[in-house]
Design a protein around this motif. Structure first.
Motif, PDB file in Angstrom:
ATOM      1  N   ARG A   1       0.860  -1.189   0.000  1.00 27.01           N
ATOM      2  CA  ARG A   1       0.000   0.000   0.000  1.00 27.01           C
ATOM      3  C   ARG A   1       0.893   1.234   0.000  1.00 27.01           C
ATOM      4  O   ARG A   1       1.796   1.362   0.824  1.00 27.01           O
ATOM      5  CB  ARG A   1      -0.910   0.014   1.243  1.00 27.01           C
ATOM      6  CG  ARG A   1      -2.010  -1.039   1.193  1.00 27.01           C
ATOM      7  CD  ARG A   1      -2.755  -1.127   2.510  1.00 27.01           C
ATOM      8  NE  ARG A   1      -3.393   0.127   2.887  1.00 27.01           N
ATOM      9  CZ  ARG A   1      -4.590   0.532   2.438  1.00 27.01           C
ATOM     10  NH1 ARG A   1      -5.270  -0.227   1.590  1.00 27.01           N
ATOM     11  NH2 ARG A   1      -5.119   1.663   2.839  1.00 27.01           N
TER      12      ARG A   1
ATOM     13  N   ALA B   1       2.272   0.409  -7.112  1.00 25.40           N
ATOM     14  CA  ALA B   1       1.044  -0.240  -6.653  1.00 25.40           C
ATOM     15  C   ALA B   1       0.460  -1.132  -7.735  1.00 25.40           C
ATOM     16  O   ALA B   1       0.068  -2.285  -7.481  1.00 25.40           O
ATOM     17  CB  ALA B   1       0.029   0.824  -6.221  1.00 25.40           C
ATOM     18  N   ARG B   2       0.380  -0.628  -8.950  1.00 20.04           N
ATOM     19  CA  ARG B   2      -0.227  -1.407 -10.016  1.00 20.04           C
ATOM     20  C   ARG B   2       0.643  -2.609 -10.402  1.00 20.04           C
ATOM     21  O   ARG B   2       0.134  -3.690 -10.694  1.00 20.04           O
ATOM     22  CB  ARG B   2      -0.479  -0.519 -11.241  1.00 20.04           C
ATOM     23  CG  ARG B   2      -1.480   0.608 -10.986  1.00 20.04           C
ATOM     24  CD  ARG B   2      -2.880   0.058 -10.708  1.00 20.04           C
ATOM     25  NE  ARG B   2      -3.827   1.107 -10.360  1.00 20.04           N
ATOM     26  CZ  ARG B   2      -4.222   1.379  -9.118  1.00 20.04           C
ATOM     27  NH1 ARG B   2      -3.747   0.665  -8.096  1.00 20.04           N
ATOM     28  NH2 ARG B   2      -5.093   2.345  -8.886  1.00 20.04           N
TER      29      ARG B   2
ATOM     30  N   ASP C   1      -2.338  -1.256  -3.437  1.00 23.10           N
ATOM     31  CA  ASP C   1      -3.289  -0.144  -3.374  1.00 23.10           C
ATOM     32  C   ASP C   1      -2.555   1.182  -3.459  1.00 23.10           C
ATOM     33  O   ASP C   1      -1.476   1.353  -2.882  1.00 23.10           O
ATOM     34  CB  ASP C   1      -4.084  -0.182  -2.057  1.00 23.10           C
ATOM     35  CG  ASP C   1      -5.052  -1.347  -2.007  1.00 23.10           C
ATOM     36  OD1 ASP C   1      -5.485  -1.796  -3.083  1.00 23.10           O
ATOM     37  OD2 ASP C   1      -5.366  -1.810  -0.891  1.00 23.10           O
TER      38      ASP C   1
ATOM     39  N   LEU D   1      -3.201   5.171  -2.612  1.00 23.89           N
ATOM     40  CA  LEU D   1      -4.061   6.102  -1.890  1.00 23.89           C
ATOM     41  C   LEU D   1      -3.692   7.530  -2.217  1.00 23.89           C
ATOM     42  O   LEU D   1      -2.513   7.846  -2.406  1.00 23.89           O
ATOM     43  CB  LEU D   1      -3.941   5.898  -0.370  1.00 23.89           C
ATOM     44  CG  LEU D   1      -4.678   4.718   0.271  1.00 23.89           C
ATOM     45  CD1 LEU D   1      -4.045   3.392  -0.135  1.00 23.89           C
ATOM     46  CD2 LEU D   1      -4.684   4.852   1.798  1.00 23.89           C
TER      47      LEU D   1
ATOM     48  N   TRP E   1      -6.980   6.429  -8.121  1.00 22.72           N
ATOM     49  CA  TRP E   1      -6.623   5.982  -6.772  1.00 22.72           C
ATOM     50  C   TRP E   1      -7.681   5.038  -6.229  1.00 22.72           C
ATOM     51  O   TRP E   1      -8.852   5.098  -6.594  1.00 22.72           O
ATOM     52  CB  TRP E   1      -6.389   7.156  -5.824  1.00 22.72           C
ATOM     53  CG  TRP E   1      -7.402   8.264  -5.898  1.00 22.72           C
ATOM     54  CD1 TRP E   1      -8.493   8.460  -5.110  1.00 22.72           C
ATOM     55  CD2 TRP E   1      -7.390   9.365  -6.825  1.00 22.72           C
ATOM     56  NE1 TRP E   1      -9.171   9.596  -5.477  1.00 22.72           N
ATOM     57  CE2 TRP E   1      -8.516  10.173  -6.522  1.00 22.72           C
ATOM     58  CE3 TRP E   1      -6.543   9.748  -7.873  1.00 22.72           C
ATOM     59  CZ2 TRP E   1      -8.820  11.332  -7.242  1.00 22.72           C
ATOM     60  CZ3 TRP E   1      -6.853  10.894  -8.582  1.00 22.72           C
ATOM     61  CH2 TRP E   1      -7.971  11.672  -8.261  1.00 22.72           C
ATOM     62  N   ASP E   2      -7.227   4.136  -5.344  1.00 21.39           N
ATOM     63  CA  ASP E   2      -8.104   3.134  -4.756  1.00 21.39           C
ATOM     64  C   ASP E   2      -8.813   3.657  -3.514  1.00 21.39           C
ATOM     65  O   ASP E   2      -9.887   3.162  -3.154  1.00 21.39           O
ATOM     66  CB  ASP E   2      -7.297   1.885  -4.403  1.00 21.39           C
ATOM     67  CG  ASP E   2      -6.578   1.323  -5.618  1.00 21.39           C
ATOM     68  OD1 ASP E   2      -7.268   0.888  -6.552  1.00 21.39           O
ATOM     69  OD2 ASP E   2      -5.335   1.335  -5.638  1.00 21.39           O
ATOM     70  N   GLU E   3      -8.187   4.601  -2.851  1.00 18.49           N
ATOM     71  CA  GLU E   3      -8.801   5.287  -1.715  1.00 18.49           C
ATOM     72  C   GLU E   3      -8.372   6.743  -1.762  1.00 18.49           C
ATOM     73  O   GLU E   3      -7.243   7.055  -2.154  1.00 18.49           O
ATOM     74  CB  GLU E   3      -8.352   4.690  -0.374  1.00 18.49           C
ATOM     75  CG  GLU E   3      -8.826   3.283  -0.096  1.00 18.49           C
ATOM     76  CD  GLU E   3      -8.385   2.816   1.288  1.00 18.49           C
ATOM     77  OE1 GLU E   3      -8.507   3.608   2.258  1.00 18.49           O
ATOM     78  OE2 GLU E   3      -7.910   1.672   1.406  1.00 18.49           O
TER      79      GLU E   3
ATOM     80  N   GLY F   1     -13.014   4.893   1.488  1.00 20.28           N
ATOM     81  CA  GLY F   1     -12.580   3.561   1.890  1.00 20.28           C
ATOM     82  C   GLY F   1     -12.531   3.466   3.395  1.00 20.28           C
ATOM     83  O   GLY F   1     -12.951   4.382   4.115  1.00 20.28           O
TER      84      GLY F   1
END
Length: 500
Positions: free
Chosen positions: A6, A32-33, A38, A40, A70-72, A78
């Motif tokens: 993360r 991250a990818r 993840d 953020l 972004w994931d969060e 999130g």
């Protein structure tokens, strides 16, 4: 530590997103990818005097333009919300109270004047200019009583009596002697928590496993490590990215040219070109040769271990080379959409929603003709200006053109060309133009530059430019369109040129 990687990008909304921070965001996103972790986005807006909502809006728009989702974070809630530090002040207060209760932090009642006197004395005695720790000795009872009486205080962290160490993926093992860190302030006397404190609390609570950021943060890291240790939290891995320099090997700044993502966008640098170039500023492919990568390709090949500690030089020529590469690959209609605003701003075209399909088709031909010669899309209206503003006087009197026009052969070529144009009732076509030039070549004996330069000057004002077979239809079709600026036809240009 979390089961998967993360990372976070945590900008301050105090100005535009610049190259260095954009590269940091990109490397975090790629890491991250690539590792299926993840990414953020956290907004560090505790500097209330300088943080502005418009800057946050702009930086989010810039990240989206670059293709970095972004994931969060803001707009993507999130389990670790909220994602703006200004909304997390209660969290910081709770953790400060915990450190004070456990004796790992203490109240410092020293005034600014006392601290300055202490600093000057240390400097005069050639000692490290760090806090002496005098308030460490204040008992918990006296400290609480003085605070209750209203005496101003800051909160400081008790630095442990051992070196502060961390692992840096780019630089290896790093160690700071504890005496060089002193007891850092966690919360100012104003009640505002400081950066090194809140960023550590946030990273820990948001389960950040890797902190990837610029090397200007290396000196902050031991203080943050001490905060991790005080709470008993695992210390993440760090990767401090090298500084980006200008061509003079000084830190990249406005004096070197455009540095903000918004300015590159305004100039007509494609996002895929800028992303590709940012990736190369401190990282390289394993084969040591490949230089062009889409975002998807970068995701597959990017490894943080290949990031170098050496400073990166920002090369505008290299960026322009990549932009030309992606301009050639881009969908023509997309390029037409991107270039229209430059002509509209210059007063050469109306708003795109008010034009006919014929005008749109003509403009697509225009962009297809000029874009291959551009470094940036904002150059196009200047390149194509002669279509809209043909200046016969300037064409005739230009120092570069005069030697090409005063010869007897040039005059014969122009007379022969004018005679054909004036006998045409219909617009000139590319096929007719080619036939005429072959006939004029046979009549005058002119070849190459002697044949084509005089005609090109009479039509464009310059002796070099786009191919005639594409330029002639562009002029003729444009002259019949209802545009804010009338485009002179081939006949009008020749007549104006020969009347001078």
């Amino acid at each position: 530590m979390p089961e998967k990687n993360r990372v976070r990008f945590a900008p301050s909304p105090t100005g535009l997103l610049h190259v260095g921070n954009a590269r940091t965001a990109l490397y975090n996103w790629l890491f991250a990818r690539h590792t299926e972790g993840d990414f953020l986005l956290r907004i560090e807006d505790t500097d209330l005097d300088r943080s502005e909502a418009r800057h946050e809006t702009q930086l989010i728009a810039d990240l989206e333009w670059l293709g970095l989702s972004w994931d969060e974070g803001p707009g993507v809630e999130g389990p670790h919300a909220p994602y703006r530090q200004s909304e997390r002040l209660g969290i910081y207060r709770e953790h400060t109270d915990r450190l004070l209760a456990e004796g790992k932090a203490y109240r410092c009642f020293c005034t600014a004047e006392e601290l300055e006197t202490e600093r000057q004395r240390a400097a005069a005695e050639h000692r490290p200019q760090v806090y002496s720790g005098r308030c460490r000795a204040v008992s918990a009872t006296d400290s609480a009583a003085r605070a209750a009486s209203g005496e101003p205080f800051a909160v400081r962290l008790r630095i442990p009596d051992h070196p502060l160490r961390f692992h840096d993926i780019v630089r290896g093992e790093v160690e700071f002697p504890n005496e060089t860190v002193s007891d850092p302030i966690l919360v100012r006397s104003s009640g505002v928590p400081v950066y090194n404190y809140v960023v550590t609390v946030d990273d820990a609570l948001m389960e950040i496993s890797h902190v990837i950021r610029g090397d200007d943060h290396i000196s902050n890291t031991p203080k943050q490590v001490a905060v991790y240790e005080a709470f008993g939290w695992p210390v993440p891995q760090f990767a401090h990215l090298s500084t980006i320099l200008g061509s003079d090997r000084e830190r990249l700044s406005k004096r070197h040219g455009a540095t903000s993502i918004a300015s590159f966008r305004d100039m007509g640098i494609l996002p895929e070109a800028l992303v590709n170039y940012l990736a190369l500023l401190g990282w390289g492919a394993e084969d040591g040769r490949s230089e062009t990568f889409t975002l998807d390709e970068l995701t597959k090949v990017f490894k943080i271990e290949r990031v170098t500690a050496s400073p990166a030089i920002f090369d505008f020529d290299k960026l322009h080379w990549l932009n030309r590469h992606y301009l050639k690959l881009a969908d023509p209609e997309r390029i037409a959409d991107l270039t229209w605003p430059y002509f509209e701003k210059a007063g050469l075209l109306p708003p795109p929603g008010s034009v006919s399909s014929g005008t749109r088709t003509w403009f697509s031909k225009l962009t297809a003709l000029f874009v291959p010669s551009l470094d940036r899309l904002d150059q196009i209206s200047g390149k194509a200006d002669f279509l809209f503003h043909f200046n016969a006087v300037a064409a005739r009197t230009s120092e570069e053109n005069v030697p090409l026009l005063i010869t007897e052969t040039a005059q014969k070529v122009l007379d022969a060309f004018a005679a054909r144009v004036r006998n045409m009732a219909d617009p000139v076509t590319s096929e007719q133009f080619k036939r005429w030039m072959n006939e004029i070549k046979a009549e005058t004996g002119a070849r190459g530059k002697e044949l084509f330069h005089p005609v090109r000057i009479a039509l464009t004002g310059a002796h070099s430019g786009p191919e005639f077979d594409k330029l002639i239809p562009l002029i003729e079709e444009g002259s019949r369109l209802p545009l804010p600026v009338h485009i002179s036809s081939v006949r009008e240009r020749v007549d104006a040129f020969l009347q001078i």
